[in-house]
Write an enzyme that holds these catalytic residues in place. Structure first.
Site, PDB file in Angstrom:
ATOM      1  N   HIS A  31      -9.585  12.555  15.459  1.00 50.53           N
ATOM      2  CA  HIS A  31     -10.840  12.541  14.701  1.00 50.53           C
ATOM      3  C   HIS A  31     -10.883  11.408  13.684  1.00 50.53           C
ATOM      4  O   HIS A  31     -11.742  11.384  12.811  1.00 50.53           O
ATOM      5  CB  HIS A  31     -11.039  13.898  14.014  1.00 50.53           C
ATOM      6  CG  HIS A  31     -11.176  15.000  15.015  1.00 50.53           C
ATOM      7  ND1 HIS A  31     -12.368  15.573  15.348  1.00 50.53           N
ATOM      8  CD2 HIS A  31     -10.240  15.600  15.802  1.00 50.53           C
ATOM      9  CE1 HIS A  31     -12.171  16.499  16.276  1.00 50.53           C
ATOM     10  NE2 HIS A  31     -10.892  16.531  16.573  1.00 50.53           N
ATOM     11  N   LYS A  44      12.098  -7.246  -4.328  1.00 50.62           N
ATOM     12  CA  LYS A  44      13.010  -6.692  -5.337  1.00 50.62           C
ATOM     13  C   LYS A  44      13.346  -7.744  -6.392  1.00 50.62           C
ATOM     14  O   LYS A  44      13.350  -7.467  -7.589  1.00 50.62           O
ATOM     15  CB  LYS A  44      14.309  -6.220  -4.663  1.00 50.62           C
ATOM     16  CG  LYS A  44      14.141  -5.021  -3.772  1.00 50.62           C
ATOM     17  CD  LYS A  44      15.502  -4.539  -3.298  1.00 50.62           C
ATOM     18  CE  LYS A  44      15.378  -3.575  -2.151  1.00 50.62           C
ATOM     19  NZ  LYS A  44      16.643  -3.335  -1.470  1.00 50.62           N
ATOM     20  N   GLU A 102      11.454  -2.470  10.176  1.00 50.09           N
ATOM     21  CA  GLU A 102      12.487  -3.215   9.440  1.00 50.09           C
ATOM     22  C   GLU A 102      13.480  -3.876  10.382  1.00 50.09           C
ATOM     23  O   GLU A 102      14.125  -4.848  10.018  1.00 50.09           O
ATOM     24  CB  GLU A 102      13.245  -2.288   8.482  1.00 50.09           C
ATOM     25  CG  GLU A 102      12.531  -2.110   7.147  1.00 50.09           C
ATOM     26  CD  GLU A 102      13.412  -1.519   6.053  1.00 50.09           C
ATOM     27  OE1 GLU A 102      14.476  -0.940   6.360  1.00 50.09           O
ATOM     28  OE2 GLU A 102      13.023  -1.616   4.880  1.00 50.09           O
TER      29      GLU A 102
HETATM   30  O1  PA5 Z   1      17.149   0.461   6.183  1.00 51.44           O
HETATM   31  C1  PA5 Z   1      17.490   0.092   5.081  1.00 51.44           C
HETATM   32  O2  PA5 Z   1      18.605  -0.400   4.867  1.00 51.44           O
HETATM   33  C2  PA5 Z   1      16.579   0.279   3.886  1.00 51.44           C
HETATM   34  O3  PA5 Z   1      15.396   0.903   4.225  1.00 51.44           O
HETATM   35  C3  PA5 Z   1      17.281   1.115   2.829  1.00 51.44           C
HETATM   36  O4  PA5 Z   1      17.591   2.373   3.372  1.00 51.44           O
HETATM   37  C4  PA5 Z   1      16.433   1.287   1.574  1.00 51.44           C
HETATM   38  O5  PA5 Z   1      16.055   0.047   1.071  1.00 51.44           O
HETATM   39  C5  PA5 Z   1      17.208   2.047   0.508  1.00 51.44           C
HETATM   40  O6  PA5 Z   1      18.383   1.364   0.196  1.00 51.44           O
HETATM   41  P1  PA5 Z   1      19.571   2.064  -0.545  1.00 51.44           P
HETATM   42  O7  PA5 Z   1      20.084   3.159   0.314  1.00 51.44           O
HETATM   43  O8  PA5 Z   1      20.584   0.989  -0.750  1.00 51.44           O
HETATM   44  O9  PA5 Z   1      19.043   2.605  -1.855  1.00 51.44           O
END
Ligand code: PA5
Length: 475
Positions: free
Chosen positions: A350, A465, A329
């Site tokens: 394996h 989303k 990310e």
């Molecule tokens: O790194 C990030 O920001 C994302 O992976 C969030 O942690 C994830 O989308 C969850 O978001 P939230 O904590 O707003 O529910």
């Protein structure tokens, strides 16, 4: 079975000499030539960006979002705890965790991505295997911990709700920690409804219902408003300027860790030690900068666009997956960024090793090796027959077999022109994990700056989303 638990504060170590001496590696001169650039990025990331973030203004557009808050966070939390004890955030986390432990035997953690993976990594690395199956006494009186709200999987949710059901006439013996920075993530929000309803159907309501739900969320979020409506007395913030996948050392990871009885002070001390090594150590001895340099050069010069994290312990699979998210990310933007992949060895020897040995030479291997096992070594032993031919190894132990597998695999990869590095963890304890989390978070941010990518934020995740909400008819 379990060895005496000593509290040690040994540093994690990075070993990568084989990259300079093996085919498929990198030249020492190129590595050394990159270090001055990384040293200046270290100052940008660790000093300039932190000051910029703290000042709260004049953040240039190319640096937005600037979530540098995770860097000074461990020092801040520990300093506040030192001076304010039970009034500090850490003090409150410990207090709420012990209250939950007294009230319930099971806790359901609802969260996804950065609001889930760190807690999972901590539990799997620092608690005994099969922790949830152990009787309460062997869990040091601490609750079991289950994870949901990280999917919209009907069967998984139903399965956990079923498990939590109490015999007729008994009160539910469980509580919820719900973690969402934005407070609006659909997976987590939908799960919260399921589990709140189950508490209500179990006869929990009013003040008691509020006490059974502990939200960790950003200010003013939908979740925060829901918590007001449900009358939740205990809340924790996801601090400003700390992105989801960088939040493991905030209440997001610390509260569940404290519920499990883990030493969250040692966890933060480990992170502080890594911050110091990062900020103060000469680049040639600086594990964060070294790690960035070798990964970057392997990618640029050898086409190693896949970063394989080979964890040599089952307890580290979730840590590998936490790092997968962090790297994916943070750097998977603008058409570049290495692709992370966790392998758990010897299991995945394996399944994946054939490809790692002879497939496309597009992988850079980090071997994460634990130097001291938590439990006494098991011998192969004897069983009164030698049909399996193992009598010759009867006095050999599992750690010795593991060591042979690690050395044998590294030798084979090296000879196939696929050298890698080793991240040595002295033991699986909180102090070590604190170092590792901070090590990988700092390295990821430095690498982002090196690539000219903003490592913070994840604009690409928003599209799914939006589409999902549109398909569901939600505005
Ligand atoms: O790194 C990030 O920001 C994302 O992976 C969030 O942690 C994830 O989308 C969850 O978001 P939230 O904590 O707003 O529910």
């Amino acid at each position: 079975m379990t060895k005496q638990r000593r509290h040690r504060q040994d540093p994690i170590k990075l070993d990568f000499e084989e990259l300079f001496s093996s085919p498929g590696g990198i030249a020492r001169d190129d590595y050394e030539a990159l270090l001055p650039r990384l040293a200046s990025l270290r100052d940008e990331v660790g000093r300039h960006d932190v000051e910029l973030w703290e000042s709260g203004h004049d953040i240039p557009p190319e640096k937005r979002p600037l979530d540098a808050g995770f860097i000074p966070l461990p020092e801040r939390l520990l300093a506040d705890y030192e001076t304010q004890r039970s009034d500090s955030e850490l003090g409150r986390i410990l207090q709420v965790a012990s209250e939950l432990s007294e009230r319930v035997d099971r806790v359901v953690l609802l969260g996804i991505g950065g609001s889930y993976m760190g807690a999972r990594a901590l539990m799997d690395a620092c608690c005994p295997p099969y922790y949830n199956e152990l009787p309460r006494g062997e869990r040091a009186g601490r609750p079991r911990l289950y994870f949901e709200g990280n999917n919209v999987d009907n069967d998984a949710t139903t399965g956990l709700l079923h498990l939590l059901q109490m015999p007729a006439g008994s009160t539910p013996d469980w509580a919820i920690i719900v973690i969402s920075k934005s407070g609006g993530t659909l997976e987590t929000a939908v799960a919260l409804r399921q589990f709140v309803r189950a508490l209500q159907e179990g006869g929990i309501d009013g003040e008691e219902l509020g006490r059974r739900i502990v939200p960790v969320t950003g200010p003013g979020s939908k979740l925060s408003r829901l918590a007001d409506a449900l009358g939740c007395p205990y809340r924790f913030p996801v601090p400003e300027g700390v992105g989801g996948r960088f939040s493991v050392l905030s209440a997001v990871g610390l509260l569940p860790a404290a519920v499990l009885g883990l030493d969250i002070v040692a966890l933060l001390q480990g992170a502080v030690a890594m911050n110091r090594r990062f900020l103060e150590t000469d680049p040639a001895e600086n594990p964060v900068l070294q790690y960035v340099a070798i990964g970057h050069l392997m990618e640029q010069q050898r086409g190693a666009t896949i970063r394989v994290t080979n964890v040599w312990s089952k307890a580290l699979e979730s840590l590998g997956l936490w790092y997968d998210q962090l790297l994916a990310e943070s750097l998977g933007k603008e058409g570049i960024g290495a692709t992370p992949l966790t392998a758990v060895n010897t299991r995945d020897l394996h399944s994946r090793a054939q490809q790692h040995q002879e497939g496309r030479p597009d992988k850079f291997h980090t071997h994460v090796v634990v130097e001291n096992w938590r439990t006494d070594p098991l011998e192969v032993g004897t069983i009164g027959t030698n049909e399996d031919g193992l009598d010759a190894l009867s006095t050999v132990t599992l750690p010795q077999i593991m060591a042979a597998a690690i050395d044998g695999t590294r030798e084979a990869y090296r000879e196939a022109g696929r050298p890698g590095c080793v991240l040595r963890l002295p033991e699986l304890r909180e102090y070590t994990l604190g170092q590792v989390f901070q090590f990988w978070m700092l390295a990821t941010v430095v690498e982002g700056r090196l690539l000219g990518i903003n490592p913070y934020g994840q604009p690409g995740v928003e599209a799914y989303k939006r589409n999902m909400n549109r398909i569901l008819g939600r505005s």
